[in-house]
Design an enzyme around this catalytic site. Sequence first.
Site, PDB file in Angstrom:
ATOM      1  N   GLU A  45      81.020  -6.017 -32.006  1.00 13.49           N
ATOM      2  CA  GLU A  45      79.885  -5.128 -31.767  1.00 13.49           C
ATOM      3  C   GLU A  45      79.065  -5.079 -33.043  1.00 13.49           C
ATOM      4  O   GLU A  45      79.592  -4.765 -34.116  1.00 13.49           O
ATOM      5  CB  GLU A  45      80.313  -3.709 -31.391  1.00 13.49           C
ATOM      6  CG  GLU A  45      79.084  -2.840 -31.068  1.00 13.49           C
ATOM      7  CD  GLU A  45      79.361  -1.347 -30.799  1.00 13.49           C
ATOM      8  OE1 GLU A  45      78.418  -0.646 -30.400  1.00 13.49           O
ATOM      9  OE2 GLU A  45      80.499  -0.906 -31.017  1.00 13.49           O
ATOM     10  N   ASP A 119      68.770  -0.230 -33.213  1.00  9.64           N
ATOM     11  CA  ASP A 119      67.562   0.404 -33.767  1.00  9.64           C
ATOM     12  C   ASP A 119      66.321  -0.271 -33.188  1.00  9.64           C
ATOM     13  O   ASP A 119      66.243  -1.493 -33.158  1.00  9.64           O
ATOM     14  CB  ASP A 119      67.551   0.277 -35.294  1.00  9.64           C
ATOM     15  CG  ASP A 119      68.694   1.043 -35.954  1.00  9.64           C
ATOM     16  OD1 ASP A 119      69.296   1.898 -35.273  1.00  9.64           O
ATOM     17  OD2 ASP A 119      68.991   0.781 -37.123  1.00  9.64           O
ATOM     18  N   LYS A 123      57.539  -0.885 -35.065  1.00  7.68           N
ATOM     19  CA  LYS A 123      56.333  -1.574 -35.571  1.00  7.68           C
ATOM     20  C   LYS A 123      56.435  -3.073 -35.302  1.00  7.68           C
ATOM     21  O   LYS A 123      57.474  -3.686 -35.535  1.00  7.68           O
ATOM     22  CB  LYS A 123      56.205  -1.371 -37.084  1.00  7.68           C
ATOM     23  CG  LYS A 123      55.874   0.050 -37.475  1.00  7.68           C
ATOM     24  CD  LYS A 123      55.436   0.142 -38.921  1.00  7.68           C
ATOM     25  CE  LYS A 123      55.097   1.574 -39.266  1.00  7.68           C
ATOM     26  NZ  LYS A 123      56.099   2.190 -40.139  1.00  7.68           N
ATOM     27  N   ASP A 155      68.767   2.935 -24.024  1.00  3.27           N
ATOM     28  CA  ASP A 155      67.931   3.783 -23.164  1.00  3.27           C
ATOM     29  C   ASP A 155      66.455   3.574 -23.528  1.00  3.27           C
ATOM     30  O   ASP A 155      65.585   4.196 -22.930  1.00  3.27           O
ATOM     31  CB  ASP A 155      68.290   5.269 -23.344  1.00  3.27           C
ATOM     32  CG  ASP A 155      67.877   5.779 -24.707  1.00  3.27           C
ATOM     33  OD1 ASP A 155      68.066   5.036 -25.710  1.00  3.27           O
ATOM     34  OD2 ASP A 155      67.352   6.899 -24.801  1.00  3.27           O
ATOM     35  N   THR A 194      79.182   4.596 -25.285  1.00  7.96           N
ATOM     36  CA  THR A 194      79.026   4.672 -26.735  1.00  7.96           C
ATOM     37  C   THR A 194      78.595   6.110 -27.069  1.00  7.96           C
ATOM     38  O   THR A 194      78.282   6.895 -26.167  1.00  7.96           O
ATOM     39  CB  THR A 194      77.959   3.683 -27.239  1.00  7.96           C
ATOM     40  OG1 THR A 194      76.656   4.227 -26.993  1.00  7.96           O
ATOM     41  CG2 THR A 194      78.077   2.328 -26.554  1.00  7.96           C
ATOM     42  N   GLU A 197      75.082   6.517 -25.930  1.00  2.00           N
ATOM     43  CA  GLU A 197      75.018   6.486 -24.460  1.00  2.00           C
ATOM     44  C   GLU A 197      75.365   7.864 -23.893  1.00  2.00           C
ATOM     45  O   GLU A 197      74.704   8.350 -22.965  1.00  2.00           O
ATOM     46  CB  GLU A 197      75.997   5.431 -23.928  1.00  2.00           C
ATOM     47  CG  GLU A 197      75.938   5.206 -22.426  1.00  2.00           C
ATOM     48  CD  GLU A 197      76.792   4.007 -22.007  1.00  2.00           C
ATOM     49  OE1 GLU A 197      77.346   3.313 -22.881  1.00  2.00           O
ATOM     50  OE2 GLU A 197      76.897   3.768 -20.799  1.00  2.00           O
TER      51      GLU A 197
HETATM   52  N1  SAH Z   1      76.356   1.399 -31.255  1.00  2.00           N
HETATM   53  C1  SAH Z   1      76.397   2.816 -31.571  1.00  2.00           C
HETATM   54  C2  SAH Z   1      75.393   3.190 -32.667  1.00  2.00           C
HETATM   55  C3  SAH Z   1      73.962   2.931 -32.337  1.00  2.00           C
HETATM   56  S1  SAH Z   1      72.864   3.313 -33.686  1.00  2.00           S
HETATM   57  C4  SAH Z   1      76.159   3.624 -30.311  1.00  2.00           C
HETATM   58  O1  SAH Z   1      75.708   3.062 -29.307  1.00  2.00           O
HETATM   59  O2  SAH Z   1      76.421   4.829 -30.314  1.00  2.00           O
HETATM   60  C5  SAH Z   1      72.612   1.709 -34.385  1.00  2.00           C
HETATM   61  C6  SAH Z   1      73.600   1.389 -35.508  1.00  2.00           C
HETATM   62  O3  SAH Z   1      73.415   0.050 -35.900  1.00  2.00           O
HETATM   63  C7  SAH Z   1      73.390   2.234 -36.754  1.00  2.00           C
HETATM   64  O4  SAH Z   1      74.618   2.789 -37.164  1.00  2.00           O
HETATM   65  C8  SAH Z   1      72.848   1.228 -37.779  1.00  2.00           C
HETATM   66  O5  SAH Z   1      73.232   1.536 -39.115  1.00  2.00           O
HETATM   67  C9  SAH Z   1      73.445  -0.070 -37.311  1.00  2.00           C
HETATM   68  N2  SAH Z   1      72.637  -1.232 -37.645  1.00  2.00           N
HETATM   69  C10 SAH Z   1      71.324  -1.391 -37.353  1.00  2.00           C
HETATM   70  N3  SAH Z   1      70.856  -2.560 -37.806  1.00  2.00           N
HETATM   71  C11 SAH Z   1      71.915  -3.184 -38.387  1.00  2.00           C
HETATM   72  C12 SAH Z   1      72.058  -4.423 -39.055  1.00  2.00           C
HETATM   73  N4  SAH Z   1      71.022  -5.254 -39.206  1.00  2.00           N
HETATM   74  N5  SAH Z   1      73.268  -4.750 -39.556  1.00  2.00           N
HETATM   75  C13 SAH Z   1      74.324  -3.909 -39.416  1.00  2.00           C
HETATM   76  N6  SAH Z   1      74.239  -2.703 -38.790  1.00  2.00           N
HETATM   77  C14 SAH Z   1      73.056  -2.346 -38.292  1.00  2.00           C
END
Ligand code: SAH
Length: 214
Positions: A45, A119, A123, A155, A194, A197
């Site tokens: 993941e 994330d 932009k 979402d 998650t 989620e």
């Molecule tokens: N998968 C979890 C968290 C989602 S938030 C859930 O569904 O609840 C997205 C997470 O990805 C954050 O903790 C962020 O720090 C991590 N993340 C985002 N871009 C990343 C990258 N390029 N490399 C490693 N981690 C990353």
Amino acid sequence: MRLRNITGAREVIGDSPYVVQEAVQPLCPGRWSEIFGNENPVRIEIGMGKGKFIYTMAKEHPDINYVGIEKYSSVLLRAVQKMDQEELPNLKFLRMEAENITQVFGPGEVDRIYLNFSDPWPKDRHAKRRLPSREFLARYDVILKRDGRLEFKTDNRELFDFAAAELEPAGWKASTITYDLHDDAVLMEGNVMTEYEEKFSAMGNPICKYIICR
Ligand code: SAH
């Protein structure tokens, strides 16, 4: 996911036996069976946050190896603390920037990739940083075995539409696509929620999901 900086998080991560340390990461490609001590499939993941999803998956599927990847120590710390309470032999963590993913997994070494609530980087000029972008799909193409698949849940409809439009130019196709996962009894079978989620579906947001392969 951003948490306030937790004092000592880096030190805890640096001492944790569940975390494949940065100094060791360059030695990892081609060696994951050795790291886990068996030949079971490796599923990862990327952007696991506090690790609820991957921890639950690892607990439910002891014959699969899991690797959770997260760039922030303060977030990864929560996953490490879960392992302190109950250690799972088939779960490891990597604190790293996912852009460098081909430096830790060898070609075809990964059986499945999960992206959950990545994330959005809204932009346009940051599109390349989105984990389901074509730039990242090209990296996944290297590490994912030929008949492997990638599953993405979010979402965020804009991010999902972007991700779906990236597939064809990157040479991938969707075998499954839904705009309301929680309303689909078949897809919900074995679905592990998650953290995001749980939070966003409780707010009434429908969850989108695709499963893709090449
Ligand atoms: N998968 C979890 C968290 C989602 S938030 C859930 O569904 O609840 C997205 C997470 O990805 C954050 O903790 C962020 O720090 C991590 N993340 C985002 N871009 C990343 C990258 N390029 N490399 C490693 N981690 C990353």
